[in-house]
Design a protein around this motif. Structure first.
Motif, mmCIF file in Angstrom:
data_model
loop_
_atom_site.group_PDB
_atom_site.id
_atom_site.type_symbol
_atom_site.label_atom_id
_atom_site.label_comp_id
_atom_site.label_asym_id
_atom_site.label_seq_id
_atom_site.Cartn_x
_atom_site.Cartn_y
_atom_site.Cartn_z
ATOM 1 N N ASN A 142 0.855 -1.192 0.000
ATOM 2 C CA ASN A 142 0.000 0.000 0.000
ATOM 3 C C ASN A 142 0.894 1.247 0.000
ATOM 4 O OD1 ASN A 142 0.850 0.122 2.691
ATOM 5 N ND2 ASN A 142 -1.151 0.779 3.431
ATOM 6 N N HIS A 143 0.287 2.410 0.088
ATOM 7 C CA HIS A 143 1.046 3.647 -0.140
ATOM 8 C C HIS A 143 2.023 3.977 0.976
ATOM 9 C CE1 HIS A 143 -1.111 4.868 -3.780
ATOM 10 N NE2 HIS A 143 -2.138 4.250 -3.223
ATOM 11 N N SER A 144 1.789 3.420 2.150
ATOM 12 C CA SER A 144 2.720 3.661 3.247
ATOM 13 C C SER A 144 3.714 2.516 3.390
ATOM 14 C CB SER A 144 1.958 3.835 4.561
ATOM 15 O OG SER A 144 1.323 2.612 4.900
ATOM 16 N N GLY A 145 3.407 1.396 2.783
ATOM 17 C CA GLY A 145 4.258 0.222 2.910
ATOM 18 C C GLY A 145 3.949 -0.595 4.150
ATOM 19 N N GLU A 146 3.019 -0.143 4.923
ATOM 20 C CA GLU A 146 2.679 -0.863 6.149
ATOM 21 C C GLU A 146 1.926 -2.160 5.827
ATOM 22 O OE1 GLU A 146 -0.327 0.980 8.428
ATOM 23 O OE2 GLU A 146 -0.231 -0.529 10.024
ATOM 24 N N LEU A 147 1.173 -2.139 4.749
ATOM 25 C CA LEU A 147 0.388 -3.317 4.384
ATOM 26 C C LEU A 147 0.859 -3.886 3.052
ATOM 27 C CD1 LEU A 147 -3.220 -2.101 5.259
ATOM 28 C CD2 LEU A 147 -1.678 -3.456 6.667
ATOM 29 N N LEU A 148 0.817 -5.185 2.964
ATOM 30 C CA LEU A 148 1.219 -5.889 1.754
ATOM 31 C C LEU A 148 0.105 -6.868 1.410
ATOM 32 C CD1 LEU A 148 3.380 -6.771 -0.351
ATOM 33 C CD2 LEU A 148 4.337 -8.260 1.403
ATOM 34 N N ALA A 149 -0.476 -6.704 0.241
ATOM 35 C CA ALA A 149 -1.599 -7.557 -0.166
ATOM 36 C C ALA A 149 -1.147 -8.548 -1.224
ATOM 37 C CB ALA A 149 -2.740 -6.702 -0.719
ATOM 38 N N THR A 150 -1.643 -9.767 -1.120
ATOM 39 C CA THR A 150 -1.402 -10.765 -2.160
ATOM 40 C C THR A 150 -2.741 -11.344 -2.580
ATOM 41 O OG1 THR A 150 -1.141 -12.564 -0.570
ATOM 42 C CG2 THR A 150 0.850 -11.394 -1.225
ATOM 43 N N GLY A 151 -2.830 -11.659 -3.863
ATOM 44 C CA GLY A 151 -4.021 -12.328 -4.382
ATOM 45 C C GLY A 151 -3.601 -13.639 -4.990
ATOM 46 N N ASP A 152 -4.517 -14.604 -5.032
ATOM 47 C CA ASP A 152 -4.157 -15.887 -5.603
ATOM 48 C C ASP A 152 -5.203 -16.354 -6.601
ATOM 49 O OD1 ASP A 152 -5.012 -17.742 -2.559
ATOM 50 O OD2 ASP A 152 -6.294 -17.053 -4.197
ATOM 51 N N ARG A 153 -4.910 -17.498 -7.215
ATOM 52 C CA ARG A 153 -5.819 -18.006 -8.247
ATOM 53 C C ARG A 153 -7.137 -18.488 -7.674
ATOM 54 N NH1 ARG A 153 -2.434 -21.326 -12.851
ATOM 55 N NH2 ARG A 153 -0.785 -19.799 -13.129
ATOM 56 N N GLY A 154 -7.160 -18.721 -6.379
ATOM 57 C CA GLY A 154 -8.410 -19.154 -5.767
ATOM 58 C C GLY A 154 -9.330 -17.991 -5.427
ATOM 59 N N GLY A 155 -8.928 -16.777 -5.801
ATOM 60 C CA GLY A 155 -9.774 -15.618 -5.560
ATOM 61 C C GLY A 155 -9.626 -15.031 -4.170
ATOM 62 N N ARG A 156 -8.633 -15.493 -3.426
ATOM 63 C CA ARG A 156 -8.469 -14.992 -2.053
ATOM 64 C C ARG A 156 -7.444 -13.867 -2.013
ATOM 65 N NH1 ARG A 156 -7.520 -21.010 -0.226
ATOM 66 N NH2 ARG A 156 -6.238 -20.702 -2.090
ATOM 67 N N ILE A 157 -7.607 -13.029 -1.017
ATOM 68 C CA ILE A 157 -6.636 -11.965 -0.756
ATOM 69 C C ILE A 157 -6.133 -12.138 0.661
ATOM 70 C CG2 ILE A 157 -6.391 -9.481 -0.385
ATOM 71 C CD1 ILE A 157 -8.083 -8.998 -2.813
#
Lengths: 170, 460
Positions: free
Chosen positions: B50-65
């Motif tokens: 995210n813009h602050s770097g505090e959060l990191l998101a990943t998505g996968d082929r199963g539709g989960r985040i």
């Protein structure tokens, strides 16, 4: 060169067929790239075929630049070298298509055959089936095969194959 | 997916400086299952800080985040690793079926983009092939207690037992992170969505599929404006598709889109409602000596990213990374070979479909370095200032954790020095397609097939 082109053509057609059964629907980008590659290979192949026919029948060659084709080698060190004139461009396509009709010989009929005719072996089955083998290959180990300079395997004579447009309009 | 999640605990000793074949990057964490048997659904398909770097998101082929949060304690200590732990997990997209076309719509997350933070909650956009969703991620650490009509467990009290009136008060509770879908932007794309990009105005965003780009307002889900349409009247004449698109980081009227032919078009929304006429066309003439059957495929743009400054733009095609100055359309100002040794292997890569892999790229926060992934779980770092590049490996097996990563070299000859590998020994099933760079610190996150790797650069 034409053997390599035929191989690429066969691989492309196979991939285009398998695209139709892929989950998520037809991928326009992939099918566009596949059909472009297939067309380029097809043009090279036809050019080489015409040359060969012309040589055998001792007539004037149909494609003026085809004589300068060089085999495409895949080796570790040297990049593929193809001069621009060797790669078929769109204007040539129509020219060659006309020449296909004009230069038809007894042995290599370019007419599209009926359903009862024998189709080449490399074409995939037309029956729709879930083809998961290819996908499994991706997930398991995929090590690039070395081919020791032999870039193609023995291929059978191409008699006829459908040249319909490969992209299905969405 | 993350039930078997594990993390390295690293004891970082003093780090030597740039030595022979050593980088200043260290493995910080690895997330994900360690077994070789990879479930299709667990394959990571998107990574984004995210813009602050505090959060990191990943998505996968199963539709989960899965969202990771950086620990606050370690963030402020200079020598400490920045540890990211699971913050929230939710199902973003489900598989759907288009009955009209008899097509299944994959739930795979194609892209995640964070919105700039305005309040305590975090917002992100996630998309699959057809539908974009706006998610709100918020924390709840208090709950009201002392209701008049209800017991603490929720059961209603008997009216005859009500003799007093009290005001419920908020009491602390265990932190709960909730993800809720706030908007669903559906039914606007006929083809597969490949990009989403939030505008600098923080009100609009664009979504791009193979042939069209739509402009949305975040608040409205029932309408979007088509701003680019390259669909030909006759689909048989199709020669080019859109492959990536992004808004300019500072100019809210400017966006770019890359194509399968290797060109990038910059459009100005002030010029007209439909931006089919580009303002600038960034295209490098093809080198005729390298022409092959596969030239079209390898020139296709797989990612386009503006620099943080907005002055430059980076494009990734199959073999190269190119940096463009927005003021010069004729050719890139810098070209980096990512894995040029693959040029002679294109036929084999075509057969095993690797030639269609779409690699992402990213900028360092100060735009001095760029990064992209490659095969064999290698990733490439290019230092623009020093004109130096390095090849590093994302692996928890090779080398000891905490120590600086050794740089690799891919060679074509038969002799092998230490940390050299032959082209034919590369494992093409192990690839790094998705990468993200922390906006401020030198922390990078990248995804191998099903693992998330976090690397941190140690200061001297």
């Amino acid at each position: 060169m034409d053997v390599e082109a035929k191989r690429i053509m066969a691989v492309s057609i196979g991939k285009l067929y398998s695209l139709r059964t892929q989950r998520g629907g037809l991928r326009l980008h992939r099918s566009l790239l596949l059909s472009m590659t297939m067309r380029a290979a097809r043009d090279i192949y036809h050019t080489a075929q015409l040359l060969r026919d012309a040589e055998e029948e001792q007539v004037v060659p149909c494609a003026p630049d085809a004589a300068t084709e060089e085999p495409m080698e895949i080796s570790k060190d040297s990049p593929q070298t193809l001069t621009p004139k060797e790669v078929a461009v769109k204007p040539q396509e129509t020219l060659e298509e006309d020449k296909e009709n004009r230069c038809a010989s007894e042995r290599h009929s370019r007419k599209r055959r009926g359903k009862t005719a024998v189709e080449p072996d490399f074409l995939p089955l037309k029956k729709a089936k879930m083809d998961t083998d290819e996908e499994k290959q991706h997930l398991q180990g995929e090590v690039l095969r070395t081919n020791n300079g032999n870039s193609c395997r023995q291929a059978e004579t191409l008699s006829a194959f459908p040249t319909n447009r490969a992209i299905v309009a969405c | 997916m993350w039930s078997s999640c594990w993390t390295y605990s690293l004891n970082l000793s003093s780090v030597p400086g740039d030595g022979d074949g050593q980088s200043r990057w260290c493995l910080s964490q690895v997330k994900g299952a360690v077994d070789d048997d990879v479930a299709e659904a667990d394959i990571i398909s998107a990574v984004e800080f995210n813009h602050s770097g505090e959060l990191l998101a990943t998505g996968d082929r199963g539709g989960r985040i899965v969202i990771f949060q950086q620990e606050q304690e370690s963030k402020n200590l200079p020598q400490c690793r920045a540890e990211y732990n699971v913050y929230s997990t939710f199902q973003s997209h489900e598989p759907e079926f288009d009955y009209l076309k008899s097509l299944e719509i994959e739930e795979k997350i194609n892209k995640i983009r964070w919105l700039p933070q305005k309040n305590a909650a975090h917002f992100l956009l996630s998309t699959n092939d057809k539908t974009i969703k706006l998610w709100k991620i918020s924390e709840r650490d208090k709950r009201p207690e002392g209701y008049n009509l209800k017991e603490e467990d929720g059961r209603y009290r008997h009216p005859s037992s009500l003799t007093t009136l009290r005001v419920p008060v908020f009491q602390p509770m265990d932190l709960m992170v909730e993800a809720s879908p706030r908007r669903v932007y559906a039914n606007a794309h006929t083809y597969h969505i490949n990009s989403i990009s939030v505008n600098s105005d923080n009100e609009t965003y664009l979504s791009a599929d193979d042939l069209r780009i739509n402009l949305w307002h975040l608040d409205f889900t029932d309408r979007s404006f088509n701003i680019v349409d390259i669909k030909p009247a006759n689909m048989e004449e199709l020669t080019e598709v859109i492959t990536a698109s992004e808004f300019h980081p500072l100019q809210c009227n400017t966006f770019v889109y890359g194509s399968s032919k290797g060109s990038v078009r910059l459009c100005d929304m002030r010029a007209s409602a439909l931006c089919d006429q580009h303002s600038k066309l960034f295209e490098e003439p093809e080198d005729p000596s390298t022409r092959s059957f596969f030239s079209e495929i390898i020139s296709s743009i797989s990612d386009v990213k503006f620099s943080h400054s907005g002055r430059y733009m980076m494009t990734r095609d199959y073999l190269t990374l190119k940096i463009w100055d927005l003021h010069m359309e004729s050719r890139p100002v810098e070209t980096y070979q990512v894995h040029g040794y693959l040029r002679s292997k294109l036929c084999s890569l075509y057969e095993n479909d690797c030639i269609f892999d779409k690699f992402e790229c990213c900028w360092r926060g100060d735009d001095s370095e760029v990064m992209t992934g490659s095969y064999n779980n290698f990733f490439r770092m290019f230092n623009r200032d020093a004109q130096r590049d390095s090849t590093l490996e994302a692996s928890w097996e090779n080398g000891s954790p905490g120590c600086p990563l050794k740089t690799w070299r891919v060679c074509t000859g038969s002799r092998r020095k230490r940390n050299e590998i032959g082209v034919d020994c590369l494992d093409f099933s192990r690839k790094i397609l998705y990468t993200s760079w922390h906006p401020q610190d030198n922390i990078v996150a990248l995804a191998t097939v099903n693992n998330l790797y976090i690397f941190q650069e140690k200061p001297n």
